[in-house]
Design a protein around this motif. Sequence first.
Motif, PDB file in Angstrom:
ATOM      1  N   GLN A 198      31.258 -16.735   6.768  1.00  0.00           N
ATOM      2  CA  GLN A 198      31.062 -15.587   5.894  1.00  0.00           C
ATOM      3  C   GLN A 198      29.926 -15.875   4.916  1.00  0.00           C
ATOM      4  OE1 GLN A 198      34.509 -14.310   3.758  1.00  0.00           O
ATOM      5  NE2 GLN A 198      33.563 -12.415   3.099  1.00  0.00           N
ATOM      6  N   ALA A 199      29.861 -17.097   4.402  1.00  0.00           N
ATOM      7  CA  ALA A 199      28.795 -17.465   3.482  1.00  0.00           C
ATOM      8  C   ALA A 199      27.443 -17.426   4.188  1.00  0.00           C
ATOM      9  CB  ALA A 199      29.049 -18.850   2.902  1.00  0.00           C
TER      10      ALA A 199
ATOM     11  N   PRO B 156      23.923 -13.048   5.631  1.00  0.00           N
ATOM     12  CA  PRO B 156      23.105 -12.633   4.490  1.00  0.00           C
ATOM     13  C   PRO B 156      23.464 -11.245   3.976  1.00  0.00           C
ATOM     14  CG  PRO B 156      21.815 -12.616   6.512  1.00  0.00           C
ATOM     15  CD  PRO B 156      23.154 -13.194   6.848  1.00  0.00           C
TER      16      PRO B 156
ATOM     17  N   THR C 160      26.558  -8.197   4.102  1.00  0.00           N
ATOM     18  CA  THR C 160      27.862  -7.692   4.504  1.00  0.00           C
ATOM     19  C   THR C 160      27.928  -6.231   4.081  1.00  0.00           C
ATOM     20  OG1 THR C 160      28.884  -9.857   4.202  1.00  0.00           O
ATOM     21  CG2 THR C 160      30.362  -7.952   4.284  1.00  0.00           C
TER      22      THR C 160
ATOM     23  N   ARG D 295      28.360  -7.589  -8.142  1.00  0.00           N
ATOM     24  CA  ARG D 295      28.462  -8.221  -6.826  1.00  0.00           C
ATOM     25  C   ARG D 295      28.092  -7.271  -5.711  1.00  0.00           C
ATOM     26  NH1 ARG D 295      34.284  -9.738  -6.313  1.00  0.00           N
ATOM     27  NH2 ARG D 295      34.421  -7.860  -7.553  1.00  0.00           N
TER      28      ARG D 295
ATOM     29  N   THR E  81      27.213  -6.447   0.060  1.00  0.00           N
ATOM     30  CA  THR E  81      27.059  -7.673  -0.712  1.00  0.00           C
ATOM     31  C   THR E  81      26.013  -8.495   0.005  1.00  0.00           C
ATOM     32  OG1 THR E  81      28.911  -8.711   0.451  1.00  0.00           O
ATOM     33  CG2 THR E  81      29.385  -7.765  -1.705  1.00  0.00           C
TER      34      THR E  81
ATOM     35  N   ASN F 122      24.133 -12.396   0.490  1.00  0.00           N
ATOM     36  CA  ASN F 122      24.211 -13.837   0.360  1.00  0.00           C
ATOM     37  C   ASN F 122      22.804 -14.376   0.607  1.00  0.00           C
ATOM     38  OD1 ASN F 122      25.167 -16.449   0.129  1.00  0.00           O
ATOM     39  ND2 ASN F 122      25.780 -16.557   2.273  1.00  0.00           N
TER      40      ASN F 122
ATOM     41  N   ARG G  60      16.422 -10.706  -2.737  1.00  0.00           N
ATOM     42  CA  ARG G  60      17.350  -9.573  -2.838  1.00  0.00           C
ATOM     43  C   ARG G  60      16.671  -8.228  -2.643  1.00  0.00           C
ATOM     44  NH1 ARG G  60      22.487 -10.519  -4.222  1.00  0.00           N
ATOM     45  NH2 ARG G  60      22.912 -12.544  -5.139  1.00  0.00           N
TER      46      ARG G  60
END
Length: 164
Positions: free
Chosen positions: A17-18, A21, A23, A66, A97, A99, A105
């Motif tokens: 999950q981490a 990049p 979700t 988040r 979200t 990662n 971003r």
Amino acid sequence: MAENTTGAEGTEAAQQQAGNPITIHAQYIKDLSFENPNAPESVALQQQPKINIDVDVQARTTEDQRLHEVVLKIDVQAEVAEKVAFIAELQYGAVVTLNVPDEHRLPVLLIEVPRLLFPYARKIIADLTADGGFPPLMMHPIDFTDLFRKKYAQAAESTPAGNA
């Protein structure tokens, strides 16, 4: 020993999950409009309409910091013989979200997320135009990287040099 295996599986799932990049938690139509102001004449014409498509992408961070909302805006106007055949407007959103490192971003939100949303928005526009009495509008893929570059090149040009 079974507890260790479960713990290892849990760690592996957390690492997977981490590693994602992006979700996407939800996708939705935020706003949808279709106008056929010159019907029935506009749908009776067998001429190919001149179609203008404007695309924009907006992103914002939600209050909890988040989650991010990305909205793909597609505005379509079709004309036949200088008259409006139809107008379609779609705002298609997603809650995501990320990662990714902070410096990535904005490009991920404005390039990669819209790229994932586009096929769904394209289908909505195609169905909408077909339901409006016209042939389905099958939009060509959009180069969101180019759109991002143009948008931020304009923003950089309009910002005074001292404020950059």
